[in-house]
Scaffold this motif. Structure first.
Motif, PDB file in Angstrom:
ATOM      1  N   VAL A 168       0.841  -1.197   0.000  1.00  0.00           N
ATOM      2  CA  VAL A 168       0.000   0.000   0.000  1.00  0.00           C
ATOM      3  C   VAL A 168       0.878   1.250   0.000  1.00  0.00           C
ATOM      4  N   SER A 169       0.749   2.061  -1.035  1.00  0.00           N
ATOM      5  CA  SER A 169       1.557   3.292  -1.088  1.00  0.00           C
ATOM      6  C   SER A 169       0.832   4.424  -0.398  1.00  0.00           C
ATOM      7  N   LYS A 170       1.568   5.446  -0.024  1.00  0.00           N
ATOM      8  CA  LYS A 170       0.938   6.696   0.405  1.00  0.00           C
ATOM      9  C   LYS A 170       0.439   7.416  -0.842  1.00  0.00           C
ATOM     10  N   PRO A 171      -0.494   8.364  -0.658  1.00  0.00           N
ATOM     11  CA  PRO A 171      -0.976   9.076  -1.856  1.00  0.00           C
ATOM     12  C   PRO A 171       0.055  10.107  -2.314  1.00  0.00           C
ATOM     13  N   GLU A 172       1.217   9.628  -2.701  1.00  0.00           N
ATOM     14  CA  GLU A 172       2.320  10.526  -3.047  1.00  0.00           C
ATOM     15  C   GLU A 172       2.761  10.367  -4.499  1.00  0.00           C
ATOM     16  N   VAL A 209      -6.236   1.264  -7.965  1.00  0.00           N
ATOM     17  CA  VAL A 209      -5.683   2.593  -8.197  1.00  0.00           C
ATOM     18  C   VAL A 209      -6.600   3.642  -7.570  1.00  0.00           C
ATOM     19  N   ASN A 210      -6.115   4.319  -6.533  1.00  0.00           N
ATOM     20  CA  ASN A 210      -6.908   5.360  -5.862  1.00  0.00           C
ATOM     21  C   ASN A 210      -6.554   6.711  -6.464  1.00  0.00           C
ATOM     22  N   VAL A 211      -7.577   7.424  -6.918  1.00  0.00           N
ATOM     23  CA  VAL A 211      -7.337   8.695  -7.604  1.00  0.00           C
ATOM     24  C   VAL A 211      -8.178   9.796  -6.973  1.00  0.00           C
ATOM     25  N   SER A 212      -7.526  10.933  -6.705  1.00  0.00           N
ATOM     26  CA  SER A 212      -8.285  12.140  -6.388  1.00  0.00           C
ATOM     27  C   SER A 212      -7.585  13.295  -7.083  1.00  0.00           C
ATOM     28  N   VAL A 213      -8.217  14.457  -7.049  1.00  0.00           N
ATOM     29  CA  VAL A 213      -7.563  15.639  -7.613  1.00  0.00           C
ATOM     30  C   VAL A 213      -7.545  16.729  -6.547  1.00  0.00           C
ATOM     31  N   LEU A 231      -6.512  16.857   1.087  1.00  0.00           N
ATOM     32  CA  LEU A 231      -6.670  16.201  -0.220  1.00  0.00           C
ATOM     33  C   LEU A 231      -8.146  15.959  -0.534  1.00  0.00           C
ATOM     34  N   GLY A 232      -8.430  15.773  -1.808  1.00  0.00           N
ATOM     35  CA  GLY A 232      -9.813  15.570  -2.232  1.00  0.00           C
ATOM     36  C   GLY A 232     -10.303  14.148  -1.951  1.00  0.00           C
ATOM     37  N   THR A 233     -11.602  13.935  -2.175  1.00  0.00           N
ATOM     38  CA  THR A 233     -12.178  12.594  -2.020  1.00  0.00           C
ATOM     39  C   THR A 233     -11.683  11.711  -3.154  1.00  0.00           C
ATOM     40  N   ARG A 234     -11.343  10.459  -2.792  1.00  0.00           N
ATOM     41  CA  ARG A 234     -10.775   9.589  -3.821  1.00  0.00           C
ATOM     42  C   ARG A 234     -11.780   8.556  -4.306  1.00  0.00           C
ATOM     43  N   CYS A 235     -11.530   8.070  -5.516  1.00  0.00           N
ATOM     44  CA  CYS A 235     -12.227   6.890  -6.006  1.00  0.00           C
ATOM     45  C   CYS A 235     -11.186   5.807  -6.216  1.00  0.00           C
ATOM     46  N   SER A 286     -20.408   1.493  -3.673  1.00  0.00           N
ATOM     47  CA  SER A 286     -19.888   2.542  -2.807  1.00  0.00           C
ATOM     48  C   SER A 286     -18.905   1.886  -1.860  1.00  0.00           C
ATOM     49  N   LYS A 287     -17.880   2.615  -1.518  1.00  0.00           N
ATOM     50  CA  LYS A 287     -16.737   2.049  -0.791  1.00  0.00           C
ATOM     51  C   LYS A 287     -17.140   1.550   0.597  1.00  0.00           C
ATOM     52  N   GLU A 288     -16.796   0.279   0.879  1.00  0.00           N
ATOM     53  CA  GLU A 288     -17.056  -0.234   2.216  1.00  0.00           C
ATOM     54  C   GLU A 288     -16.039   0.349   3.186  1.00  0.00           C
TER      55      GLU A 288
HETATM   56  P1  ADP Z   1      -8.810   2.391   3.250  1.00  0.00           P
HETATM   57  O1  ADP Z   1      -8.353   1.631   4.454  1.00  0.00           O
HETATM   58  O2  ADP Z   1     -10.054   3.148   3.432  1.00  0.00           O
HETATM   59  O3  ADP Z   1      -8.759   1.597   1.991  1.00  0.00           O
HETATM   60  P2  ADP Z   1      -6.189   3.445   3.135  1.00  0.00           P
HETATM   61  O4  ADP Z   1      -5.701   4.482   4.056  1.00  0.00           O
HETATM   62  O5  ADP Z   1      -5.770   2.033   3.316  1.00  0.00           O
HETATM   63  O6  ADP Z   1      -7.752   3.549   3.079  1.00  0.00           O
HETATM   64  O7  ADP Z   1      -5.784   3.902   1.704  1.00  0.00           O
HETATM   65  C1  ADP Z   1      -5.943   3.089   0.618  1.00  0.00           C
HETATM   66  C2  ADP Z   1      -5.179   3.692  -0.513  1.00  0.00           C
HETATM   67  O8  ADP Z   1      -5.759   4.927  -0.901  1.00  0.00           O
HETATM   68  C3  ADP Z   1      -3.722   4.006  -0.193  1.00  0.00           C
HETATM   69  O9  ADP Z   1      -2.916   3.541  -1.235  1.00  0.00           O
HETATM   70  C4  ADP Z   1      -3.691   5.499  -0.103  1.00  0.00           C
HETATM   71  O10 ADP Z   1      -2.455   6.031  -0.556  1.00  0.00           O
HETATM   72  C5  ADP Z   1      -4.775   5.911  -1.062  1.00  0.00           C
HETATM   73  N1  ADP Z   1      -5.347   7.227  -0.735  1.00  0.00           N
HETATM   74  C6  ADP Z   1      -5.711   7.679   0.470  1.00  0.00           C
HETATM   75  N2  ADP Z   1      -6.196   8.942   0.373  1.00  0.00           N
HETATM   76  C7  ADP Z   1      -6.129   9.276  -0.941  1.00  0.00           C
HETATM   77  C8  ADP Z   1      -6.489  10.447  -1.690  1.00  0.00           C
HETATM   78  N3  ADP Z   1      -7.025  11.523  -1.129  1.00  0.00           N
HETATM   79  N4  ADP Z   1      -6.271  10.438  -3.023  1.00  0.00           N
HETATM   80  C9  ADP Z   1      -5.733   9.349  -3.626  1.00  0.00           C
HETATM   81  N5  ADP Z   1      -5.382   8.247  -2.984  1.00  0.00           N
HETATM   82  C10 ADP Z   1      -5.585   8.191  -1.648  1.00  0.00           C
END
Ligand code: ADP
Ligand code: MG
Length: 497
Positions: A168-172, A209-213, A231-235, A286-288
């Motif tokens: 799991v990567s950070k959103p970086e 792939v988690n994406v936000s803008v 940061l914005g809401t992600r999908c 919708s995300k659990e």
């Molecule tokens: P969850 O437990 O709800 O799935 P996590 O913290 O495990 O959330 O994050 C899951 C993934 O989403 C990680 O790879 C993280 O980097 C990414 N993520 C978290 N916030 C954002 C965001 N605002 N935009 C894009 N990706 C994000």
């Protein structure tokens, strides 16, 4: 903070930045499953690699495969991560036809690997590091097959229970390009470590792939403060196994979100699917939240406790990793970082390079390898295993070029010959009549002839020194391409300047 062009998307009023976080599922390169002795072989007859444990039979007990634990630790060390001395498996409860246990054994609260990082380059060639949040081990699910029969669905449980590392990567990650670079780098590291074969077609490597803008000014504040709430809401786009489609999906998804934001609407957090035939993402569910899964510690398994000495032993036996190898090749063999990157992209090619470049000439070796050998392999759609050229042939050819025995044109001719029909480069020099003339007396005589035959050109050279190149060309022609260009240049310059 300088944002690169590739990280920005034009909006109607303001620009936005891509914000991407990846959850990569990497199949552990293990012959047997995470909690059973069933085989992990790809492409086996459906439902032939299923133990009672994988099939969720009542009363069966999982047994941890220590080899899989070791591979996760190795992978953690390969990305400079903290290894947790104590970790634990949890049950993630949900119903799915291809999940016979009714839960997936995973690690939520105490994963085996903690924070780490991976170095990549942005599209603008700037170095950057992407933080890793964690790596946890979990079981893969089976496969539901809906397209084999019009009225019946099938289930294949061969995958069920295979060990996955979820990285799991950070959103970086801030551009589609960086997302691909990140996955490629991660895959390369795991291939060097031999912890995952990285085969995306066979599903050994998949990514959510988690994406936000994020509007560009807000993003700058985020960078200064590190406040993730900005940061914005992600999908989350599920289960992608093609680098090309990952790039396309991110591009589509970010623009979809910007349209919503600019229309004054909000982005809903949800799981989406990418449809390559339409190049769009569509909502899946919708995300659990974690609490929907009723996670709890798996009562069938003890905590995993590992010793520091064991980790040290694994660390001491790690192979040289891609980044280290790349910089060592630049230092030891005097080649460009770019060439080194191409050469280390596979372990076999890196080994081959080292064997041909040691005590010969790194630059010539890199040039022959990349331009001649890789060029021909690519053209013929061949893998490196099918390379017909031996280390011995390459070393001989490199030495011939280095000692100016043959010209670069001659070297290409020899390469063509050994590629098609083998042979010894040193012998081929004579056989093909490619020996370069280095006798200054002979070359001087030809230069004198050319000068004598072209008095008008000699006059012109005085006002236009660039014409010297024309003389070099004439001498080369007269020598039937055999004179050493370095020596021709010297003599022509002496005589005409
Ligand atoms: P969850 O437990 O709800 O799935 P996590 O913290 O495990 O959330 O994050 C899951 C993934 O989403 C990680 O790879 C993280 O980097 C990414 N993520 C978290 N916030 C954002 C965001 N605002 N935009 C894009 N990706 C994000
Ligand atoms: Mg998650």
């Amino acid at each position: 903070m300088n944002l690169g062009k590739s990280q920005l998307i034009k909006g109607a009023k303001n620009d936005f930045v891509f914000v991407i976080g990846l959850e990569v599922h990497a199949q552990v390169a293990s012959k047997s499953k995470l909690f059973s002795s069933a085989s992990t072989q790809f492409g086996a007859e459906p439902n032939s690699n299923v133990s009672f444990i994988d099939a969720g039979m009542p009363g069966m007990l999982p047994v941890v495969n220590s080899f899989c634990i070791e591979q996760a630790v190795k992978t953690g060390l390969g990305i400079n991560a903290e290894i947790n001395l104590v970790s634990r498996f949890d049950r993630k409860n949900y119903f799915y036809p291809d999940l016979p246990q009714g839960y997936q054994i995973s690690q939520l609260y105490e994963p085996i690997v903690g924070k780490g990082k991976i170095a990549i380059q942005s599209e603008e060639k700037l170095p950057k590091e992407v933080g890793i949040e964690r790596i946890h081990l979990e079981q893969d699910a089976g496969k539901s097959i809906h397209d084999m029969d019009p009225t019946t669905s099938f289930v294949d449980l061969n995958r069920t229970g295979i060990a996955l590392m979820e990285i799991v990567s950070k959103p970086e990650i801030n551009s589609p390009f960086e997302a691909v670079e990140y996955i490629k780098k991660l895959r390369l590291i795991m291939r060097y470590l031999e912890t995952c074969d990285g085969n995306m077609q066979e599903g050994s490597l998949r990514a959510d792939v988690n994406v936000s803008v994020c509007e560009v000014n807000t993003f700058k504040i985020f960078v200064e403060t590190g406040d993730f709430d900005l940061l914005g809401t992600r999908c989350e786009i599920k289960n992608m196994n093609s680098l090309k489609f990952i790039q396309q999906a991110i591009n589509f998804e970010a623009r979809r979100q910007i349209k919503l934001i600019e229309a004054g609407k909000s982005v809903k957090q949800e799981t989406r699917l990418y449809d390559p035939s339409k190049n769009e993402t569509r909502p899946l569910r919708s995300k659990e939240d974690a609490h929907d899964y009723r996670y709890f510690p798996c009562p069938d398994l003890l905590k995993i406790e590992i010793k520091k000495e064991w980790i040290d032993k694994i660390r001491n036996n790690l192979p040289e990793l891609p980044d280290q190898k790349q910089s060592r090749f630049v230092d030891d063999f005097n080649i460009t970082p770019y060439d080194a990157e191409v050469i280390i992209a596979e372990q076999v090619t890196a080994e081959f390079f080292e064997a041909i470049a040691t005590n010969t000439d790194g630059k010539i070796a890199a040039n022959l390898l990349i331009n001649e050998l890789f060029g021909r392999l690519n053209k013929g759609n061949l893998s490196f295993k099918e390379n017909p050229i031996t280390v011995k042939q390459m070393r001989e050819l490199i030495n011939l070029i280095k000692s100016d025995k043959i010209s670069s044109k001659g070297s290409k001719e020899i390469f063509d010959h050994i590629w098609k029909s083998g042979g010894n480069p040193a012998e081929l020099v004579n056989e093909l009549g490619l020996e370069q003339v280095q006798d200054t007396g002979i070359i001087e005589k030809i230069v004198d002839d050319v000068v004598k035959e072209n008095p008008a050109q000699v006059d012109k050279v005085k006002s236009n020194p660039k014409l010297i190149g024309w003389f070099v060309g004439q001498v080369m022609k007269k020598s039937q391409g055999k004179a050493d260009p370095k020596i021709i240049n010297q003599i022509v310059n002496q005589k005409l300047k």
